[in-house]
Motif scaffolding. Structure first.
Motif, PDB file in Angstrom:
ATOM      1  N   ARG A 204      -7.019   7.596  -7.748  1.00  0.00           N
ATOM      2  CA  ARG A 204      -6.050   7.370  -8.838  1.00  0.00           C
ATOM      3  C   ARG A 204      -5.904   8.641  -9.667  1.00  0.00           C
ATOM      4  NH1 ARG A 204      -5.815   1.832 -11.845  1.00  0.00           N
ATOM      5  NH2 ARG A 204      -4.664   1.515  -9.896  1.00  0.00           N
TER       6      ARG A 204
ATOM      7  N   ASN B 143      -1.615   6.668   2.765  1.00  0.00           N
ATOM      8  CA  ASN B 143      -0.252   6.283   2.393  1.00  0.00           C
ATOM      9  C   ASN B 143       0.555   7.502   1.930  1.00  0.00           C
ATOM     10  OD1 ASN B 143      -1.439   6.746  -0.090  1.00  0.00           O
ATOM     11  ND2 ASN B 143      -0.695   4.866  -1.053  1.00  0.00           N
TER      12      ASN B 143
ATOM     13  N   THR C 241      -9.728   4.846  -2.640  1.00  0.00           N
ATOM     14  CA  THR C 241      -8.564   4.912  -3.520  1.00  0.00           C
ATOM     15  C   THR C 241      -8.732   6.069  -4.494  1.00  0.00           C
ATOM     16  OG1 THR C 241      -8.293   2.510  -3.382  1.00  0.00           O
ATOM     17  CG2 THR C 241      -7.131   3.644  -5.161  1.00  0.00           C
TER      18      THR C 241
ATOM     19  N   ILE D   2      -4.239   6.022  -1.128  1.00  0.00           N
ATOM     20  CA  ILE D   2      -5.131   5.059  -0.471  1.00  0.00           C
ATOM     21  C   ILE D   2      -5.393   5.545   0.942  1.00  0.00           C
ATOM     22  CG2 ILE D   2      -5.428   2.663   0.284  1.00  0.00           C
ATOM     23  CD1 ILE D   2      -3.578   1.836  -2.019  1.00  0.00           C
TER      24      ILE D   2
ATOM     25  N   ASP E 134      -1.170   5.189  -6.226  1.00  0.00           N
ATOM     26  CA  ASP E 134      -2.491   5.747  -5.908  1.00  0.00           C
ATOM     27  C   ASP E 134      -2.498   6.224  -4.465  1.00  0.00           C
ATOM     28  OD1 ASP E 134      -3.248   4.942  -8.432  1.00  0.00           O
ATOM     29  OD2 ASP E 134      -4.150   3.065  -7.725  1.00  0.00           O
TER      30      ASP E 134
ATOM     31  N   SER F  47     -16.599  -2.227  -5.743  1.00  0.00           N
ATOM     32  CA  SER F  47     -16.203  -0.822  -5.821  1.00  0.00           C
ATOM     33  C   SER F  47     -16.764  -0.161  -7.077  1.00  0.00           C
ATOM     34  CB  SER F  47     -14.672  -0.716  -5.826  1.00  0.00           C
ATOM     35  OG  SER F  47     -14.272   0.600  -6.015  1.00  0.00           O
TER      36      SER F  47
ATOM     37  N   SER G 209       2.272   2.040  -3.388  1.00  0.00           N
ATOM     38  CA  SER G 209       1.309   2.297  -4.465  1.00  0.00           C
ATOM     39  C   SER G 209       1.391   3.740  -4.942  1.00  0.00           C
ATOM     40  CB  SER G 209      -0.119   2.010  -3.965  1.00  0.00           C
ATOM     41  OG  SER G 209      -1.063   2.389  -4.938  1.00  0.00           O
TER      42      SER G 209
ATOM     43  N   VAL H  33     -12.286   1.920   2.610  1.00  0.00           N
ATOM     44  CA  VAL H  33     -11.029   2.079   1.875  1.00  0.00           C
ATOM     45  C   VAL H  33     -11.326   2.901   0.625  1.00  0.00           C
ATOM     46  CG1 VAL H  33      -9.149   0.922   0.657  1.00  0.00           C
ATOM     47  CG2 VAL H  33     -10.093  -0.085   2.757  1.00  0.00           C
TER      48      VAL H  33
ATOM     49  N   VAL I  60       0.837  -1.203   0.000  1.00  0.00           N
ATOM     50  CA  VAL I  60       0.000   0.000   0.000  1.00  0.00           C
ATOM     51  C   VAL I  60       0.872   1.254   0.000  1.00  0.00           C
ATOM     52  CG1 VAL I  60      -1.643   1.350   1.357  1.00  0.00           C
ATOM     53  CG2 VAL I  60      -2.007  -1.096   1.030  1.00  0.00           C
TER      54      VAL I  60
END
Length: 358
Positions: free
Chosen positions: A110, A29, A108, A16, A14, A72, A12, A106, A9
């Motif tokens: 992007r 993160n 995310t 998060i 992205d 999702s 990543s 969670v 994570v």
């Protein structure tokens, strides 16, 4: 196992986040700092919506109101970063309440900013293409149809008037040829790579003045050229020629012959880092309400305006392709001044930078 997933994570690209039911951030993160310039401690404990403009908060809340499931869904949102630039994200939200290790939502994010920029460029290109095709077909046919009409008149009219018809047909063909040359200039600028070479500005300007003097009546126009060169000038000669041709031809076409002799003053200053070009005329000038529109594709202030309406559009795009800038100042019935700044691609490194940029 948890440490392995935590490392994944953290690595990543992205952003998060894990939030509670009220969207208060419990975890985020390192990508939050890499993309938005925010430190983790600035975000943890804050409400997610605090980082969004009110309009974006409303959009995201509507998305969330649909309900969160194990599957999702995606939506798009814009968040300002510390660099004062808008960053666009695809957002996905997954419900992990009840999970012993996560127990939260969670989220995310992007980064799709580059994709949005490309989409915007494609939309602009498609719109310009539609407009280009419509106007091109019209402007190509107009002089052809006019010439065909003149041929028909010449065949039916008396012999003494045929020379007059031939002269008008010639004018139409020259107009058509000029329009096709504008299209060629547009294509070359859009498609061909920049060719770095030394450009003798004094010679190039004089060549363009001589060439235009054969196309237009310049007997009542005084050309005054002043070149100050403290460095060699490196650029794309073909593109610089296109810029000079269009700017000078406009100054000639829109000269105010009611003032007696017209003046076109060209000043060029070549320095190690930049070439400054000024073209000043005492022509008919541009009305203030039209000045901001002169670089638009096919723009003409009125139906009687001379030319294709592509000239200044090509000029601006060519200058930007070279990494330069153009500015126009004008007073109606007094004259117009175009100020152009072109980077001097004197070093190979500058050339490479310019090619990558374009």
């Amino acid at each position: 196992m948890n440490s392995m997933f935590t490392e994944l994570v953290e690595q990543s690209r992205d952003i998060i986040l894990v939030t509670d039911n009220d969207f208060r951030v419990k975890y985020v993160n390192e990508s939050i700092h890499n993309i938005l310039g925010l430190k983790k401690e600035e975000v943890i404990g804050q409400i997610l919506f605090d980082f969004m403009a009110p309009s974006q908060e409303e959009v995201l809340r509507r998305f969330l109101s649909k309900g969160i499931s194990k599957d999702s869904d995606f939506m798009e949102v814009c968040i300002p970063c510390k660099a004062q630039k808008n960053t666009y994200f695809d957002v996905s939200i997954v419900d992990f309440f009840g999970s012993s290790s996560v127990n939260g939502q969670v989220i995310t994010l992007r980064d799709i900013t580059k994709r949005k920029k490309i989409e915007s460029q494609l939309i602009k290109a498609n719109n310009e293409l539609d407009h280009f095709m419509y106007k091109t077909s019209h402007d190509l046919r107009a002089p052809l149809l006019s010439s065909l009409g003149l041929v028909d008149l010449a065949q039916r009219d008396e012999e003494s008037r045929k020379y007059e018809y031939l002269r008008m047909i010639e004018m139409n063909l020259k107009r058509l040829d000029a329009f096709i040359e504008d299209i060629n200039s547009f294509y070359r600028n859009e498609r061909l790579v920049i060719v770095r070479e030394i450009v003798d500005m004094k010679r190039l300007v004089n060549e363009e003045i001589n060439r235009l003097s054969m196309l237009y009546d310049t007997s009542r126009i005084n050309f005054n050229l002043k070149v100050n060169r403290i460095s060699d000038f490196y650029s794309d000669k073909s593109r610089v020629k296109t810029v000079l041709n269009n700017i000078l031809s406009n100054a000639i076409k829109y000269a105010d012959h009611n003032k007696g002799d017209s003046e076109i003053n060209i000043t060029v200053q070549v320095m190690p880092d930049v070439c400054q070009i000024s073209v000043e005329d005492n022509g008919i000038g541009i009305r203030p309400e039209y000045l901001s529109k002169i670089y638009q594709m096919f723009y003409r202030a009125d139906e009687n305006a001379k030319g294709s309406g592509l000239g200044l559009y090509i000029v601006k795009n060519t200058i930007e392709k070279l990494g330069g800038k153009i500015n126009a100042e004008s007073q109606h019935r007094l004259g117009t001044t175009f100020s152009i700044s072109l980077p001097n691609l004197v070093s190979v490194s500058m050339q490479k930078q310019d090619l990558i940029m374009n």
